[in-house]
Design an enzyme around this catalytic site. Structure first.
Site, short mmCIF file in Angstrom:
data_model
loop_
_atom_site.label_atom_id
_atom_site.label_comp_id
_atom_site.label_asym_id
_atom_site.label_seq_id
_atom_site.Cartn_x
_atom_site.Cartn_y
_atom_site.Cartn_z
N GLU A 111 -52.00 43.08 -12.23
CA GLU A 111 -51.45 44.07 -12.58
C GLU A 111 -50.23 44.16 -12.46
OE1 GLU A 111 -53.06 45.33 -10.47
OE2 GLU A 111 -54.08 47.10 -11.08
N VAL A 112 -50.57 44.58 -11.14
CA VAL A 112 -48.59 44.74 -10.39
C VAL A 112 -48.65 44.74 -8.94
CG1 VAL A 112 -50.33 46.66 -10.38
CG2 VAL A 112 -47.88 47.27 -10.00
N ASP A 113 -47.24 43.98 -9.22
CA ASP A 113 -47.06 43.80 -7.79
C ASP A 113 -46.23 45.38 -6.97
OD1 ASP A 113 -45.49 43.06 -5.34
OD2 ASP A 113 -44.87 41.22 -6.17
N ASP A 114 -46.93 45.80 -6.11
CA ASP A 114 -46.43 46.68 -5.70
C ASP A 114 -45.90 46.45 -3.90
OD1 ASP A 114 -45.82 49.22 -5.11
OD2 ASP A 114 -48.01 50.19 -4.48
N THR A 115 -46.20 46.30 -2.75
CA THR A 115 -45.86 45.85 -1.86
C THR A 115 -46.12 44.33 -1.72
OG1 THR A 115 -48.02 45.63 -0.36
CG2 THR A 115 -47.16 48.60 -0.22
N ARG A 116 -47.05 44.08 -3.18
CA ARG A 116 -47.17 42.51 -2.50
C ARG A 116 -47.68 42.04 -1.53
NH1 ARG A 116 -40.87 39.23 -3.90
NH2 ARG A 116 -41.61 40.75 -6.20
N TRP A 188 -57.53 51.16 -18.22
CA TRP A 188 -58.76 50.74 -18.16
C TRP A 188 -59.44 52.02 -16.49
CZ3 TRP A 188 -55.00 46.92 -17.99
CH2 TRP A 188 -54.57 46.31 -16.80
N GLU A 189 -57.90 52.55 -16.41
CA GLU A 189 -58.39 53.99 -15.46
C GLU A 189 -59.23 55.48 -15.83
OE1 GLU A 189 -55.82 51.53 -11.97
OE2 GLU A 189 -55.66 53.32 -13.46
#
Ligand code: 5GP
Length: 208
Positions: A111-116, A188-189
């Site tokens: 869903e998300v690329d934050d720090t990778r 979904w959270e």
């Protein structure tokens, strides 16, 4: 304590539409044989992407496999080379992982690329499974089989921020939307989905 982090609420429809918009490019440039959802956030996006990819490519047998990864908060003094150890596996593809992936175009979905860190871990560990599997083939076949095995990445959101890990090699990378360094609240959270959608609308109005 006051929560200082800027939140951005994302609706199911936002996610659905971002995936729909991203799919033609993925179909044209990567055309995956297999989707690998990173749990838990990648489950819903992978399922939706499968619908659009099947439509776009006609591949009615496109399957989704799942891996579970969880990010350990780094302890003070953690070195860059220890990054991979901060991600822990909660679920993997099983003993035949390498066999399943070998020779395929495998699209990793999250869903998300934050720090990778999570994506780095996923690609590098799945590549290790390929290397293990290659040992059961004659050496003369290995380069060809390795070259035929591709990994790509799709994330619904990429945060524009300094990444703490690199993607392995020249892994094709596809994004639904680029966002700032905000905290994304996914539907979904949510416990109360109507209220979540109201907050999403407010977020959109406030940025206009
Ligand atoms: P990474 O830092 O490895 O790129 O991201 C690790 C995981 O942290 C993501 O797969 C996701 O589950 C969680 N995460 C990171 N940023 C956010 C965010 O803005 N919202 C939510 N809900 N989860 C996030």
């Amino acid at each position: 304590m006051v929560d200082q982090v800027k939140h951005w609420h994302v609706t199911y429809n936002d996610i659905h539409n971002l995936i729909r918009q991203a799919t033609p490019k993925i179909a044209a440039e990567f055309n995956p044989d297999l989707l690998i959802a990173i749990g838990e956030g990648g489950f819903f996006p992978a399922r939706v992407m499968r619908t659009f990819l099947r439509e776009e490519t006609g591949n009615k047998t496109l399957q989704i496999q799942a891996i579970g990864l969880s990010l350990y908060e780094p302890l003070e003094g953690t070195k860059a080379e220890q990054i991979g150890q901060e991600v822990i596996r909660t679920q993997w593809l099983g003993p035949d992982s390498g066999k399943l992936l070998l020779g395929k175009r495998n699209l990793i979905v999250d869903e998300v690329d934050d720090t990778r860190k999570t994506l780095h871990y996923a690609v590098s560990e799945l590549r290790k499974d390929i290397e293990k599997e290659l040992l059961s083939f004659p050496e003369s076949d290995r380069d060809r089989l390795r070259a035929a095995t591709k990994f790509g990445i799709f994330v619904v959101h990429n945060k524009a921020k300094t990444k703490l890990a690199e993607l392995v090699g020249d892994t094709p990378y596809f994004v639904g939307a680029e966002v700032g360094d905000v905290w994304l609240n996914y539907p979904w959270e949510a416990i109360d989905i109507e209220n979540h959608d109201r907050l999403a609308l407010l977020d959109t109005i406030q940025t206009k």
